[in-house]
Enzyme design. Structure first.
Site, PDB file in Angstrom:
ATOM      1  N   ASP A  48      -3.154  -2.877  -5.004  1.00 36.07           N
ATOM      2  CA  ASP A  48      -2.098  -3.841  -4.670  1.00 36.07           C
ATOM      3  C   ASP A  48      -1.138  -4.029  -5.840  1.00 36.07           C
ATOM      4  O   ASP A  48       0.086  -4.087  -5.656  1.00 36.07           O
ATOM      5  CB  ASP A  48      -2.714  -5.198  -4.310  1.00 36.07           C
ATOM      6  CG  ASP A  48      -3.179  -5.287  -2.864  1.00 36.07           C
ATOM      7  OD1 ASP A  48      -2.792  -4.424  -2.047  1.00 36.07           O
ATOM      8  OD2 ASP A  48      -3.922  -6.234  -2.550  1.00 36.07           O
TER       9      ASP A  48
ATOM     10  N   HIS B 191      -0.456 -11.004  -5.076  1.00 32.36           N
ATOM     11  CA  HIS B 191       0.932 -10.591  -4.844  1.00 32.36           C
ATOM     12  C   HIS B 191       1.942 -11.528  -5.499  1.00 32.36           C
ATOM     13  O   HIS B 191       2.927 -11.075  -6.091  1.00 32.36           O
ATOM     14  CB  HIS B 191       1.206 -10.515  -3.341  1.00 32.36           C
ATOM     15  CG  HIS B 191       0.334  -9.547  -2.612  1.00 32.36           C
ATOM     16  ND1 HIS B 191       0.247  -8.217  -2.962  1.00 32.36           N
ATOM     17  CD2 HIS B 191      -0.496  -9.711  -1.541  1.00 32.36           C
ATOM     18  CE1 HIS B 191      -0.595  -7.613  -2.141  1.00 32.36           C
ATOM     19  NE2 HIS B 191      -1.058  -8.490  -1.281  1.00 32.36           N
TER      20      HIS B 191
ATOM     21  N   HIS C  24      -9.217  -2.269  -5.006  1.00 30.00           N
ATOM     22  CA  HIS C  24      -8.122  -2.572  -4.084  1.00 30.00           C
ATOM     23  C   HIS C  24      -7.127  -3.533  -4.716  1.00 30.00           C
ATOM     24  O   HIS C  24      -5.912  -3.415  -4.468  1.00 30.00           O
ATOM     25  CB  HIS C  24      -8.609  -3.140  -2.754  1.00 30.00           C
ATOM     26  CG  HIS C  24      -7.467  -3.328  -1.808  1.00 30.00           C
ATOM     27  ND1 HIS C  24      -6.887  -2.268  -1.132  1.00 30.00           N
ATOM     28  CD2 HIS C  24      -6.722  -4.414  -1.489  1.00 30.00           C
ATOM     29  CE1 HIS C  24      -5.853  -2.708  -0.436  1.00 30.00           C
ATOM     30  NE2 HIS C  24      -5.733  -4.017  -0.637  1.00 30.00           N
TER      31      HIS C  24
ATOM     32  N   HIS D  65       0.831  -1.203   0.000  1.00 19.91           N
ATOM     33  CA  HIS D  65       0.000   0.000   0.000  1.00 19.91           C
ATOM     34  C   HIS D  65       0.867   1.256   0.000  1.00 19.91           C
ATOM     35  O   HIS D  65       0.556   2.235  -0.689  1.00 19.91           O
ATOM     36  CB  HIS D  65      -0.949   0.008   1.199  1.00 19.91           C
ATOM     37  CG  HIS D  65      -1.855  -1.179   1.246  1.00 19.91           C
ATOM     38  ND1 HIS D  65      -2.547  -1.548   2.383  1.00 19.91           N
ATOM     39  CD2 HIS D  65      -2.172  -2.105   0.300  1.00 19.91           C
ATOM     40  CE1 HIS D  65      -3.259  -2.639   2.126  1.00 19.91           C
ATOM     41  NE2 HIS D  65      -3.039  -2.998   0.877  1.00 19.91           N
TER      42      HIS D  65
END
Length: 306
Positions: A242, A265, A238, A79
């Site tokens: 990321d 991720h 969101h 973030h």
């Protein structure tokens, strides 16, 4: 010439670590040209610095974590890195007195505010961009992510969650990046999680700092947060946030299109690594004139509020 950027002055904040639940102090400081983003653990003696490099992302479960060869880690960087990427910060020293960056409200918005409070200044060196010349793609089952040539920075992202609340929201978004679009449309999107997962994580001493103050929490049917969502499509936004943070460990802003389906991720980092090793797929470029720059960052000294 388009110049590199750092912060004008040191700025500090405190928050809690998502996984430890402990208080964390974070400082962001100016750094010289061509130094990139360097994170320092000040709780260790001597302090340990870890440069933000794709090959040092060695943990991607629940977050993105940098881990050096000695096993020292700094977790939950994504973030903060999304905010650095969104505001076009090339060089900074990040000090933290814990193994993780504070979660704040679960979005990038507090970090955007922090960076704008510090001020952004141009430096006497050309800003470098990674220009995508050939498509790079990584896959994991039905999940995939790719970078391909594009004059600008475009994101084309789709999620697919089998949950009634998320299914009712828009799960696909295409956006052309600019600082103003990032701050207004992406930066306030919070991380989200499911009650069933949170209970399991806490039983394993994880997510001890997680709460409705820093995440969107869902049960089997609905959002539990009393104030609801910040955006109707906060979930996909969101995931884009990321991705912005995960891609920034490439070391530079990207000129190209990022397309993804159900990525997270791990796959984001695999994509950056695959890109960097295939050196004929990209080149470092700089620009002499503002009109030639395909990626729009805000002018230093101005504000881009959410």
């Amino acid at each position: 010439m388009i110049f590199q950027r750092t912060v004008q002055k040191m700025v500090q904040t405190t928050g809690v670590g998502l996984h430890s639940g402990n208080k964390v102090t974070l400082r962001i400081m100016p750094a010289p040209v061509n130094s990139g983003i360097v994170l320092t653990r000040t709780d260790l003696s001597p302090a340990v610095s870890i440069p933000a490099k794709a090959e040092l992302v060695r943990e991607t479960t629940m977050c993105t974590a940098l881990v050096n060869d000695a096993g020292i880690r700094i977790s939950t960087i994504e973030h903060l890195f999304a905010a650095l990427a969104g505001l076009g910060i090339d060089n900074a020293v990040i000090e933290v007195d814990a193994p993780e960056i504070p979660i704040m409200d679960g979005s990038a918005s507090p970090f955007v505010f922090l960076l704008q409070s510090a001020g952004i200044k141009e430096q006497a060196a050309a800003k470098k961009y990674i220009k995508i010349n050939k498509t790079i793609r990584v896959e994991d089952g039905d999940k995939w992510a790719e970078l391909k040539p594009f004059k600008g920075f475009r994101v084309n992202f789709k999620i697919d969650f089998n949950h009634p609340e998320i299914a009712r929201s828009q799960q696909h978004m295409v956006m052309d990046f600019s600082t103003s679009a990032f701050v207004k449309d992406i930066s306030r999107a919070r991380t989200f999680g499911f009650m069933r997962d949170i209970e399991y994580l806490r039983a394993n001493n994880l997510a001890l700092g997680g709460s409705m103050e820093n995440a969107v929490v869902l049960d089997e049917y609905r959002v539990l947060n009393p104030d609801g969502l910040r955006y109707e499509d906060e979930f996909v936004k969101h995931k884009i946030l990321d991705a912005f943070g995960d891609l920034y460990v490439a070391g530079h802003a990207i000129v190209g299109e990022f397309c993804a389906f159900k990525t997270g991720h791990a796959l984001n980092n695999q994509l950056v690594r695959a890109l960097l090793v295939q050196q004929d797929a990209w080149e470092l470029v700089s620009f002499d004139k503002e009109a030639d720059v395909p990626v729009s960052f805000m002018v230093p000294g101005t504000q881009a509020f959410a």
